[in-house]
Write a protein that holds these residues in place. Structure first.
Motif, PDB file in Angstrom:
ATOM      1  N   TRP A  13       0.828  -1.213   0.000  1.00  0.00           N
ATOM      2  CA  TRP A  13       0.000   0.000   0.000  1.00  0.00           C
ATOM      3  C   TRP A  13       0.862   1.262   0.000  1.00  0.00           C
ATOM      4  CZ3 TRP A  13      -4.454  -0.604  -1.852  1.00  0.00           C
ATOM      5  CH2 TRP A  13      -5.188  -1.762  -1.616  1.00  0.00           C
ATOM      6  N   ALA A  14       2.011   1.207   0.646  1.00  0.00           N
ATOM      7  CA  ALA A  14       2.921   2.356   0.640  1.00  0.00           C
ATOM      8  C   ALA A  14       3.474   2.601  -0.760  1.00  0.00           C
ATOM      9  CB  ALA A  14       4.059   2.131   1.629  1.00  0.00           C
ATOM     10  N   ILE A  15       3.803   1.509  -1.455  1.00  0.00           N
ATOM     11  CA  ILE A  15       4.301   1.631  -2.827  1.00  0.00           C
ATOM     12  C   ILE A  15       3.206   2.210  -3.725  1.00  0.00           C
ATOM     13  CG2 ILE A  15       5.051   0.309  -4.844  1.00  0.00           C
ATOM     14  CD1 ILE A  15       6.515  -1.573  -2.824  1.00  0.00           C
ATOM     15  N   ILE A  16       1.976   1.729  -3.572  1.00  0.00           N
ATOM     16  CA  ILE A  16       0.859   2.258  -4.353  1.00  0.00           C
ATOM     17  C   ILE A  16       0.653   3.742  -4.046  1.00  0.00           C
ATOM     18  CG2 ILE A  16      -1.654   2.143  -4.662  1.00  0.00           C
ATOM     19  CD1 ILE A  16      -1.379  -0.914  -4.251  1.00  0.00           C
ATOM     20  N   MET A  17       0.705   4.098  -2.769  1.00  0.00           N
ATOM     21  CA  MET A  17       0.500   5.487  -2.371  1.00  0.00           C
ATOM     22  C   MET A  17       1.563   6.401  -2.997  1.00  0.00           C
ATOM     23  SD  MET A  17       0.541   7.243   1.400  1.00  0.00           S
ATOM     24  CE  MET A  17       2.279   6.909   1.589  1.00  0.00           C
ATOM     25  N   PHE A  18       2.834   6.037  -2.860  1.00  0.00           N
ATOM     26  CA  PHE A  18       3.890   6.878  -3.419  1.00  0.00           C
ATOM     27  C   PHE A  18       3.848   6.895  -4.944  1.00  0.00           C
ATOM     28  CE2 PHE A  18       5.887   6.222   0.810  1.00  0.00           C
ATOM     29  CZ  PHE A  18       5.893   7.557   1.179  1.00  0.00           C
ATOM     30  N   GLY A  19       3.471   5.776  -5.555  1.00  0.00           N
ATOM     31  CA  GLY A  19       3.298   5.746  -7.011  1.00  0.00           C
ATOM     32  C   GLY A  19       2.218   6.720  -7.465  1.00  0.00           C
ATOM     33  N   CYS A  20       1.100   6.747  -6.728  1.00  0.00           N
ATOM     34  CA  CYS A  20       0.024   7.689  -7.049  1.00  0.00           C
ATOM     35  C   CYS A  20       0.481   9.130  -6.873  1.00  0.00           C
ATOM     36  CB  CYS A  20      -1.205   7.413  -6.185  1.00  0.00           C
ATOM     37  SG  CYS A  20      -2.079   5.912  -6.614  1.00  0.00           S
ATOM     38  N   GLY A  38      -6.646   6.961  -0.391  1.00  0.00           N
ATOM     39  CA  GLY A  38      -7.241   5.643  -0.165  1.00  0.00           C
ATOM     40  C   GLY A  38      -6.190   4.602   0.190  1.00  0.00           C
ATOM     41  N   ALA A  39      -5.029   4.664  -0.473  1.00  0.00           N
ATOM     42  CA  ALA A  39      -3.954   3.713  -0.179  1.00  0.00           C
ATOM     43  C   ALA A  39      -3.381   3.947   1.216  1.00  0.00           C
ATOM     44  CB  ALA A  39      -2.850   3.832  -1.228  1.00  0.00           C
ATOM     45  N   CYS A  61     -12.592   4.521   0.280  1.00  0.00           N
ATOM     46  CA  CYS A  61     -11.932   5.758   0.701  1.00  0.00           C
ATOM     47  C   CYS A  61     -11.486   6.599  -0.494  1.00  0.00           C
ATOM     48  CB  CYS A  61     -10.748   5.452   1.604  1.00  0.00           C
ATOM     49  SG  CYS A  61     -11.259   4.814   3.213  1.00  0.00           S
ATOM     50  N   SER A  62     -11.094   5.957  -1.577  1.00  0.00           N
ATOM     51  CA  SER A  62     -10.714   6.699  -2.779  1.00  0.00           C
ATOM     52  C   SER A  62     -11.914   7.433  -3.361  1.00  0.00           C
ATOM     53  CB  SER A  62     -10.113   5.761  -3.829  1.00  0.00           C
ATOM     54  OG  SER A  62      -8.899   5.217  -3.366  1.00  0.00           O
ATOM     55  N   VAL A  63     -13.051   6.752  -3.452  1.00  0.00           N
ATOM     56  CA  VAL A  63     -14.263   7.386  -3.985  1.00  0.00           C
ATOM     57  C   VAL A  63     -14.724   8.515  -3.066  1.00  0.00           C
ATOM     58  CG1 VAL A  63     -16.705   7.002  -4.497  1.00  0.00           C
ATOM     59  CG2 VAL A  63     -15.001   5.372  -5.299  1.00  0.00           C
ATOM     60  N   LEU A  64     -14.693   8.285  -1.772  1.00  0.00           N
ATOM     61  CA  LEU A  64     -15.081   9.339  -0.836  1.00  0.00           C
ATOM     62  C   LEU A  64     -14.133  10.541  -0.923  1.00  0.00           C
ATOM     63  CD1 LEU A  64     -16.130   7.256   2.300  1.00  0.00           C
ATOM     64  CD2 LEU A  64     -17.619   8.481   0.697  1.00  0.00           C
ATOM     65  N   SER A  65     -12.865  10.279  -1.149  1.00  0.00           N
ATOM     66  CA  SER A  65     -11.902  11.371  -1.319  1.00  0.00           C
ATOM     67  C   SER A  65     -12.207  12.177  -2.575  1.00  0.00           C
ATOM     68  CB  SER A  65     -10.476  10.827  -1.411  1.00  0.00           C
ATOM     69  OG  SER A  65     -10.091  10.243  -0.203  1.00  0.00           O
ATOM     70  N   ILE A  66     -12.568  11.485  -3.643  1.00  0.00           N
ATOM     71  CA  ILE A  66     -12.919  12.175  -4.889  1.00  0.00           C
ATOM     72  C   ILE A  66     -14.136  13.068  -4.676  1.00  0.00           C
ATOM     73  CG2 ILE A  66     -13.794  11.840  -7.238  1.00  0.00           C
ATOM     74  CD1 ILE A  66     -11.961   9.323  -7.341  1.00  0.00           C
ATOM     75  N   TRP A  67     -15.108  12.594  -3.930  1.00  0.00           N
ATOM     76  CA  TRP A  67     -16.335  13.368  -3.697  1.00  0.00           C
ATOM     77  C   TRP A  67     -16.150  14.507  -2.708  1.00  0.00           C
ATOM     78  CZ3 TRP A  67     -20.106   8.679  -3.109  1.00  0.00           C
ATOM     79  CH2 TRP A  67     -20.466   8.225  -4.369  1.00  0.00           C
ATOM     80  N   PHE A  68     -15.396  14.275  -1.634  1.00  0.00           N
ATOM     81  CA  PHE A  68     -15.348  15.251  -0.554  1.00  0.00           C
ATOM     82  C   PHE A  68     -14.049  16.062  -0.460  1.00  0.00           C
ATOM     83  CE2 PHE A  68     -18.425  12.054   1.052  1.00  0.00           C
ATOM     84  CZ  PHE A  68     -19.537  12.873   1.047  1.00  0.00           C
TER      85      PHE A  68
END
Length: 148
Positions: A13-20, A38-39, A61-68
């Protein structure tokens, strides 16, 4: 190796987060940042819930982040209004110094922030070298100036 990955899913998840976050540097619209958020939350969940639940936490959490969160970030980014002048358009209103005299019917040169621009006078008057001028308009690569 598989045992290590399964035992340390937070690292994935850390790798995904930093990649994003790295991908966000190329877009600048805060869309990919929401997946990084979300990651980050899924990384925290990786210590508590199984992998399928972590993926679900990441998606929700990713979808909620996009909305809020994304709209607030965009409002903050665009707080100065929709029109953000850049490059040559940002010259208007700047102060420069004449480095080659500007005479009626002829152009001269003005130095603004280390860059030299071909310039003409607002009114038909001679502007001597070393005079301070304000840029009032721009037509392609030629700026129109007035003495201040």
């Amino acid at each position: 190796m598989i045992d290590y990955i399964v035992g340390n899913l937070w690292l994935i998840w850390a790798i995904i987060m930093f990649g994003c976050l790295i991908l966000e540097l190329s877009s600048g619209d805060f869309f990919v940042t929401c997946f990084a958020i979300g990651a980050l939350i899924a990384m925290g969940a990786s210590f508590i819930v199984p992998f399928w639940a972590q993926v679900l936490v990441w998606a929700v959490c990713s979808v909620l982040s996009i909305w809020f969160i994304r709209p607030k970030l965009l409002r903050r980014l665009h707080a100065g209004g929709e029109e953000r002048l850049s490059n040559a358009d940002a010259l208007i209103g700047r102060i420069g110094i004449v480095i080659a005299p500007i005479s009626p019917g002829h152009s001269g040169y003005v130095k603004v922030d280390g860059d030299e621009w071909k310039a003409v006078a607002e009114i038909p008057e001679t502007i001597e070298q070393g005079s301070k001028v304000e840029i009032i308009s721009r037509d392609s690569i030629i700026v129109t100036v007035r003495v201040i």
